[in-house]
Design an enzyme around this catalytic site. Sequence first.
Site, PDB file in Angstrom:
ATOM      1  N   GLY A  46       6.635  -2.021  41.574  1.00 54.52           N
ATOM      2  CA  GLY A  46       7.195  -3.259  42.111  1.00 54.52           C
ATOM      3  C   GLY A  46       7.454  -4.235  40.981  1.00 54.52           C
ATOM      4  O   GLY A  46       6.866  -4.120  39.897  1.00 54.52           O
ATOM      5  N   GLN A  51       8.881 -12.190  36.867  1.00 53.72           N
ATOM      6  CA  GLN A  51       8.400 -11.291  35.808  1.00 53.72           C
ATOM      7  C   GLN A  51       9.481 -10.955  34.787  1.00 53.72           C
ATOM      8  O   GLN A  51       9.167 -10.427  33.719  1.00 53.72           O
ATOM      9  CB  GLN A  51       7.850  -9.989  36.412  1.00 53.72           C
ATOM     10  CG  GLN A  51       6.589 -10.199  37.239  1.00 53.72           C
ATOM     11  CD  GLN A  51       6.048  -8.884  37.743  1.00 53.72           C
ATOM     12  OE1 GLN A  51       6.509  -8.378  38.764  1.00 53.72           O
ATOM     13  NE2 GLN A  51       5.105  -8.296  37.027  1.00 53.72           N
ATOM     14  N   CYS A  89      -1.093  -5.314  37.083  1.00 54.47           N
ATOM     15  CA  CYS A  89       0.192  -6.022  37.085  1.00 54.47           C
ATOM     16  C   CYS A  89       0.873  -5.841  35.734  1.00 54.47           C
ATOM     17  O   CYS A  89       0.238  -5.955  34.684  1.00 54.47           O
ATOM     18  CB  CYS A  89      -0.065  -7.503  37.346  1.00 54.47           C
ATOM     19  SG  CYS A  89       1.421  -8.515  37.283  1.00 54.47           S
ATOM     20  N   LEU A  90       2.163  -5.573  35.765  1.00 54.95           N
ATOM     21  CA  LEU A  90       2.949  -5.410  34.537  1.00 54.95           C
ATOM     22  C   LEU A  90       2.875  -6.646  33.645  1.00 54.95           C
ATOM     23  O   LEU A  90       3.018  -6.536  32.424  1.00 54.95           O
ATOM     24  CB  LEU A  90       4.412  -5.146  34.897  1.00 54.95           C
ATOM     25  CG  LEU A  90       4.690  -3.821  35.615  1.00 54.95           C
ATOM     26  CD1 LEU A  90       6.049  -3.871  36.289  1.00 54.95           C
ATOM     27  CD2 LEU A  90       4.607  -2.662  34.635  1.00 54.95           C
ATOM     28  N   HIS A 131       1.508  -8.331  46.734  1.00 56.44           N
ATOM     29  CA  HIS A 131       1.487  -8.618  45.285  1.00 56.44           C
ATOM     30  C   HIS A 131       2.789  -9.283  44.846  1.00 56.44           C
ATOM     31  O   HIS A 131       2.775 -10.294  44.130  1.00 56.44           O
ATOM     32  CB  HIS A 131       1.249  -7.311  44.521  1.00 56.44           C
ATOM     33  CG  HIS A 131       1.165  -7.459  43.031  1.00 56.44           C
ATOM     34  ND1 HIS A 131      -0.013  -7.297  42.330  1.00 56.44           N
ATOM     35  CD2 HIS A 131       2.115  -7.749  42.102  1.00 56.44           C
ATOM     36  CE1 HIS A 131       0.229  -7.501  41.036  1.00 56.44           C
ATOM     37  NE2 HIS A 131       1.510  -7.758  40.870  1.00 56.44           N
ATOM     38  N   GLU A 132       3.926  -8.731  45.273  1.00 55.61           N
ATOM     39  CA  GLU A 132       5.220  -9.276  44.821  1.00 55.61           C
ATOM     40  C   GLU A 132       5.486 -10.653  45.444  1.00 55.61           C
ATOM     41  O   GLU A 132       6.002 -11.546  44.770  1.00 55.61           O
ATOM     42  CB  GLU A 132       6.372  -8.312  45.126  1.00 55.61           C
ATOM     43  CG  GLU A 132       6.250  -6.907  44.533  1.00 55.61           C
ATOM     44  CD  GLU A 132       5.815  -6.850  43.080  1.00 55.61           C
ATOM     45  OE1 GLU A 132       6.054  -7.796  42.306  1.00 55.61           O
ATOM     46  OE2 GLU A 132       5.196  -5.837  42.704  1.00 55.61           O
ATOM     47  N   HIS A 135       3.673 -13.187  43.570  1.00 55.11           N
ATOM     48  CA  HIS A 135       4.380 -13.571  42.333  1.00 55.11           C
ATOM     49  C   HIS A 135       5.373 -14.706  42.588  1.00 55.11           C
ATOM     50  O   HIS A 135       5.544 -15.589  41.752  1.00 55.11           O
ATOM     51  CB  HIS A 135       5.177 -12.386  41.769  1.00 55.11           C
ATOM     52  CG  HIS A 135       4.416 -11.537  40.783  1.00 55.11           C
ATOM     53  ND1 HIS A 135       3.896 -12.035  39.612  1.00 55.11           N
ATOM     54  CD2 HIS A 135       4.122 -10.214  40.795  1.00 55.11           C
ATOM     55  CE1 HIS A 135       3.310 -11.050  38.940  1.00 55.11           C
ATOM     56  NE2 HIS A 135       3.425  -9.935  39.634  1.00 55.11           N
TER      57      HIS A 135
END
Length: 163
Positions: A46, A51, A89-90, A131-132, A135
């Site tokens: 995702g 991000q 998380c990236l 999660h997204e 963000h």
Amino acid sequence: MAVRPIRFVPDPVLRQKAKKVTSIDSSIQRLVDDMIETMRAVSGVGLAAPQVGVPLRVAVIEIPGGEVIVLINPEVIKREGERVVEEACLSVPGYRGEIKRSAWVKVKARDRHGRNVRLKGEELLAQALEHEIDHLDGTLYIDRVESPDKLQKLVSEPSQEEL
Ligand code: CO
């Protein structure tokens, strides 16, 4: 399409409340295409627009074995249950943490064609949706870690799906 650089903590764009998309124009189409390419390039499941440095309410999700999901202005409209998950998380490289997520969520959003969509998810999909959407509100999973011992520094490559 192009791979865009990922923003890492403590980049302030990750802490902004992202703005609603008012018109799904060619710049949004390009953003969505780039986000899909970027997510795949880093093997994420995702990715949210902040991000890649864009404070707009756009996210993409691709669960292994599933189709790409494009979410514009997504909102969680129902959540049920609770489960403890390992999350990474990236934008927070080198860590993973144990947090609580909903067992099941229902989300409304627009797709890339501007159509209203409703989406239900459980397990990894529910986790990715929460999660997204977090963000887009400037929230990171590390904010949901209840105690420092539940955030772990990784000594090797991440085995966790990164979101
Ligand atoms: Co993330």
